[in-house]
Design a protein around this motif. Structure first.
Motif, PDB file in Angstrom:
ATOM      1  N   ASN A  17       0.834  -1.197   0.000  1.00 27.53           N
ATOM      2  CA  ASN A  17       0.000   0.000   0.000  1.00 27.53           C
ATOM      3  C   ASN A  17       0.868   1.245   0.000  1.00 27.53           C
ATOM      4  OD1 ASN A  17      -2.436  -1.338  -0.005  1.00 27.53           O
ATOM      5  ND2 ASN A  17      -2.471  -1.519   2.229  1.00 27.53           N
ATOM      6  N   VAL A  18       0.820   1.965  -1.098  1.00 27.07           N
ATOM      7  CA  VAL A  18       1.669   3.154  -1.227  1.00 27.07           C
ATOM      8  C   VAL A  18       0.887   4.416  -0.881  1.00 27.07           C
ATOM      9  CG1 VAL A  18       3.023   4.515  -2.850  1.00 27.07           C
ATOM     10  CG2 VAL A  18       3.149   2.035  -2.910  1.00 27.07           C
ATOM     11  N   LEU A  19      -0.399   4.436  -1.225  1.00 27.87           N
ATOM     12  CA  LEU A  19      -1.252   5.565  -0.843  1.00 27.87           C
ATOM     13  C   LEU A  19      -2.473   5.024  -0.081  1.00 27.87           C
ATOM     14  CD1 LEU A  19      -1.224   7.663  -4.161  1.00 27.87           C
ATOM     15  CD2 LEU A  19       0.144   8.046  -2.096  1.00 27.87           C
ATOM     16  N   SER A  38      11.714  10.035   1.653  1.00 28.89           N
ATOM     17  CA  SER A  38      11.622   9.337   0.371  1.00 28.89           C
ATOM     18  C   SER A  38      10.946   7.992   0.600  1.00 28.89           C
ATOM     19  CB  SER A  38      13.006   9.213  -0.259  1.00 28.89           C
ATOM     20  OG  SER A  38      13.508   7.942  -0.112  1.00 28.89           O
ATOM     21  N   GLY A  39      10.101   7.612  -0.340  1.00 28.54           N
ATOM     22  CA  GLY A  39       9.328   6.381  -0.200  1.00 28.54           C
ATOM     23  C   GLY A  39       7.980   6.589   0.461  1.00 28.54           C
ATOM     24  N   SER A  40       7.650   7.837   0.774  1.00 33.08           N
ATOM     25  CA  SER A  40       6.386   8.087   1.476  1.00 33.08           C
ATOM     26  C   SER A  40       5.195   8.196   0.526  1.00 33.08           C
ATOM     27  CB  SER A  40       6.508   9.349   2.331  1.00 33.08           C
ATOM     28  OG  SER A  40       6.849  10.449   1.522  1.00 33.08           O
ATOM     29  N   GLY A  41       5.448   8.139  -0.789  1.00 37.44           N
ATOM     30  CA  GLY A  41       4.347   8.119  -1.744  1.00 37.44           C
ATOM     31  C   GLY A  41       4.108   9.453  -2.447  1.00 37.44           C
ATOM     32  N   LYS A  42       5.030  10.392  -2.311  1.00 39.93           N
ATOM     33  CA  LYS A  42       4.835  11.717  -2.916  1.00 39.93           C
ATOM     34  C   LYS A  42       4.744  11.634  -4.441  1.00 39.93           C
ATOM     35  CE  LYS A  42       8.685  13.366  -1.192  1.00 39.93           C
ATOM     36  NZ  LYS A  42       9.244  12.145  -0.574  1.00 39.93           N
ATOM     37  N   SER A  43       5.714  10.944  -5.033  1.00 43.53           N
ATOM     38  CA  SER A  43       5.705  10.841  -6.503  1.00 43.53           C
ATOM     39  C   SER A  43       4.474  10.099  -6.982  1.00 43.53           C
ATOM     40  CB  SER A  43       6.951  10.104  -7.001  1.00 43.53           C
ATOM     41  OG  SER A  43       8.102  10.827  -6.686  1.00 43.53           O
ATOM     42  N   THR A  44       4.155   9.015  -6.317  1.00 42.39           N
ATOM     43  CA  THR A  44       2.994   8.228  -6.733  1.00 42.39           C
ATOM     44  C   THR A  44       1.730   9.080  -6.703  1.00 42.39           C
ATOM     45  OG1 THR A  44       4.071   6.284  -5.813  1.00 42.39           O
ATOM     46  CG2 THR A  44       1.722   6.093  -6.303  1.00 42.39           C
ATOM     47  N   MET A  45       1.591   9.869  -5.643  1.00 47.29           N
ATOM     48  CA  MET A  45       0.421  10.742  -5.522  1.00 47.29           C
ATOM     49  C   MET A  45       0.366  11.716  -6.704  1.00 47.29           C
ATOM     50  SD  MET A  45      -0.478  14.013  -4.554  1.00 47.29           S
ATOM     51  CE  MET A  45       0.758  14.681  -3.436  1.00 47.29           C
TER      52      MET A  45
HETATM   53  N1  LIG Z   1       6.179   1.390 -10.267  1.00 47.20           N
HETATM   54  C1  LIG Z   1       6.353   0.933  -9.008  1.00 47.20           C
HETATM   55  N2  LIG Z   1       6.332  -0.391  -8.773  1.00 47.20           N
HETATM   56  C2  LIG Z   1       6.501  -0.865  -7.527  1.00 47.20           C
HETATM   57  N3  LIG Z   1       6.672  -0.104  -6.440  1.00 47.20           N
HETATM   58  C3  LIG Z   1       6.693   1.232  -6.606  1.00 47.20           C
HETATM   59  C4  LIG Z   1       6.531   1.816  -7.897  1.00 47.20           C
HETATM   60  N4  LIG Z   1       6.592   3.165  -7.763  1.00 47.20           N
HETATM   61  C5  LIG Z   1       6.791   3.393  -6.453  1.00 47.20           C
HETATM   62  N5  LIG Z   1       6.846   2.254  -5.762  1.00 47.20           N
HETATM   63  C6  LIG Z   1       7.014   2.135  -4.311  1.00 47.20           C
HETATM   64  O1  LIG Z   1       6.065   2.972  -3.711  1.00 47.20           O
HETATM   65  C7  LIG Z   1       6.597   3.612  -2.589  1.00 47.20           C
HETATM   66  C8  LIG Z   1       6.421   5.115  -2.718  1.00 47.20           C
HETATM   67  O2  LIG Z   1       7.224   5.561  -3.780  1.00 47.20           O
HETATM   68  P1  LIG Z   1       7.232   7.069  -4.257  1.00 47.20           P
HETATM   69  O3  LIG Z   1       5.853   7.487  -4.553  1.00 47.20           O
HETATM   70  O4  LIG Z   1       8.217   7.158  -5.370  1.00 47.20           O
HETATM   71  O5  LIG Z   1       7.762   7.846  -2.990  1.00 47.20           O
HETATM   72  P2  LIG Z   1       8.486   9.242  -2.876  1.00 47.20           P
HETATM   73  O6  LIG Z   1       8.275   9.977  -4.150  1.00 47.20           O
HETATM   74  O7  LIG Z   1       7.826   9.892  -1.724  1.00 47.20           O
HETATM   75  O8  LIG Z   1       9.916   8.976  -2.602  1.00 47.20           O
HETATM   76  C9  LIG Z   1       8.032   3.162  -2.477  1.00 47.20           C
HETATM   77  O9  LIG Z   1       8.099   2.117  -1.523  1.00 47.20           O
HETATM   78  C10 LIG Z   1       8.337   2.663  -3.841  1.00 47.20           C
HETATM   79  O10 LIG Z   1       9.295   1.630  -3.784  1.00 47.20           O
END
Ligand SMILES: Nc1ncnc2c1ncn2[C@@H]1O[C@H](COP(=O)(O)OP(=O)(O)O)[C@@H](O)[C@H]1O
Ligand SMILES: [Mg+2]
Lengths: 248, 216
Positions: A17-19, A38-45
């Motif tokens: 669960n990323v978000l 880093s890894g908190s889901g900022k990019s994914t969001m």
């Molecule tokens: N395409 C992907 N496939 C699998 N895991 C992902 C993918 N993108 C991100 N993650 C995981 O989701 C989590 C959040 O990533 P991310 O949104 O990049 O965080 P942030 O930008 O805050 O550093 C991390 O644990 C990352 O490893």
């Protein structure tokens, strides 16, 4: 006016669960800084907002239109139309290496928005001027420094006249002495009341240019508020620690 | 000396088959290979596996076998065979195009994998549709990476055209072989070699030029 509204956004990657139920909104003209480990889901969001990632659940509403509703998406053409109101700037610039700076700027207006090349070229010259790169109009991307590349990337996205600009760590792959020129362009946009969501580790920028700061941790919004409050008087322990660990 | 000139003249007659087969194969197999590459890398799992199996089949069996199959074997297929009668040169073209398309598919796929995903994403956030992005942004970058292996493959193709001598097409080698047998003199092979060298030399120069053009 609400440009972006997110309700209970959920996203997982292969069971992770990323978000978890992320909800927030962004108003017209606002600059929102998103910070966190880093890894908190900022990019994914951020990537969910512009349909580079697909949400598993929740709503994403862009200027009143549903990009996602309960995790369901409209057909590709429709989602493309909704997302066309936004633009994104990446950590790695992602300039098109095979074409000149000018073509990087005019490709989308000419080929996607059917603007006349003559008028697109005129605008490109103006936009390049605002990012201080008039002299690089016929350069190839490889001839530019990192800071110049990122300014071209911003200019390229400005050419599509977006209502909202998303930035994912725009200065994180730059040498420290080159971050300033990019931040200056962003501050300028912020002053002109461009609506911006900026994921950043530049606390100076978040503090001075943002109207609001969102702190993310473990796929949730941990705290959100005015920069003064977040930076000088954080409530959550995790935010306190994060702020404390960063020298501004 | 006049013997060499006479040999050359007689072989010029065969060069139309060599160059014709080469040109037709290259012109058709590259676009087909590109389409196969997009299907192979596409979302449709079934179509992708079909192309995968096709590539495996075409690359895993001798071109000479495929040539025999299309020239002599096709007509014996039950039911459809009678409709698949082709001239020898036509069947050679079909075999070559289908074979080379498989190789080009893999070459383009390598090129596609080398393009950073950030390029797709940048195109997408700028509003490009998938096809616009492929045509304007992705394919030009694929070509740059694919040019050296395409160059190799084309040189192989020039030499592979000599295989059609096996189905009695009167290309360069066919003339050379009969001249050697007839005149009990090895010169014809050397003249044939010179023809192939000239062709591959011209190709090498062309691709060098193209690689320079694509050195962004
Ligand atoms: N395409 C992907 N496939 C699998 N895991 C992902 C993918 N993108 C991100 N993650 C995981 O989701 C989590 C959040 O990533 P991310 O949104 O990049 O965080 P942030 O930008 O805050 O550093 C991390 O644990 C990352 O490893
Ligand atoms: Mg990130």
């Amino acid at each position: 006016m609400e440009m972006i509204r997110v309700n209970n956004l959920k996203k997982s990657f292969a069971g992770l669960n990323v978000l978890n139920d992320v909800s927030f909104s962004v108003n017209k003209g606002e600059t929102v800084a998103v910070i966190g480990h880093s890894g908190s889901g900022k990019s994914t969001m951020l990537r969910c907002l512009i349909n580079l990632e697909r949400a598993d659940g929740g709503d994403i509403i862009i200027e009143g239109e549903y990009l996602a509703r309960g995790g369901e998406y409209p057909p590709a053409k429709e989602s493309r139309r909704i997302c066309a109101k936004m633009g994104m700037v990446f950590q790695n610039f992602n300039l098109f290496p095979h074409i000149s700076v000018l073509n990087n700027l005019i490709y989308a207006p000419v080929y996607v928005m059917n603007e006349k090349p003559v008028s697109a070229k005129e605008r490109a010259a103006q936009v390049l001027k605002t990012v201080g790169l008039s002299d690089k109009i016929s350069a190839m991307p490889r001839e530019l420094s990192g800071g110049q590349k990122q300014r071209v990337a911003i200019a390229r996205q400005l050419m599509t006249n977006p209502d909202v600009l998303l930035f994912d760590e725009p200065t994180s792959s730059l040498d420290p002495q080159l971050t300033g020129e990019v931040l200056a362009v962003m501050k300028d946009l912020s002053k002109k009341r461009m609506t911006m969501v900026v994921v950043t580790h530049e606390m100076g920028f978040a503090r001075s240019a943002a109207d609001r700061v969102i702190f993310m941790g473990d796929g949730r919004i941990v705290e959100e508020g005015k920069p003064e409050d977040i930076f000088t008087n954080p409530k959550d322990e995790r935010v306190k620690q994060f702020i404390g660990s960063i020298i501004i | 000396m006049s013997y060499i000139i006479q040999l050359t003249m007689s072989m010029l007659d065969g060069i139309k088959y060599t160059v014709g087969l080469f040109g037709i194969t290259l012109l058709l197999s590259m676009p087909i290979g590109l389409i196969l590459c997009f299907v192979r890398s596409g979302k449709n799992k079934v179509l992708s596996s079909v192309v995968g199996a096709y590539v495996w089949l075409m690359r895993g069996t001798p071109l000479l076998l495929q040539l025999y199959f299309f020239c002599y074997g096709l007509t014996f297929l039950p039911f459809v065979g009678q409709y698949l009668v082709m001239g020898r040169f036509q069947s050679a073209c079909v075999a070559f195009v289908l074979n080379y398309a498989a190789y080009f598919c893999e070459i383009f796929r390598g090129g596609m994998l080398s393009v950073d995903t950030g390029q797709f994403e940048a195109a997408k956030v700028l509003g490009f549709s998938k096809w616009q992005a492929n045509i304007r942004i992705i394919i030009p970058q694929m070509l740059k990476v694919s040019l050296p292996p395409i160059s190799n493959e084309s040189i192989t193709l020039v030499k592979d055209t000599a295989l059609v001598t096996a189905i009695g097409i009167t290309e360069i080698l066919y003339f050379a072989k009969s001249a050697v047998n007839r005149d009990v003199n090895v010169s014809a092979y050397i003249v044939a070699a010179a023809f192939f060298l000239a062709l591959t030399y011209a190709l090498t120069a062309l691709f060098k030029y193209l690689e320079n053009k694509f050195s962004f």
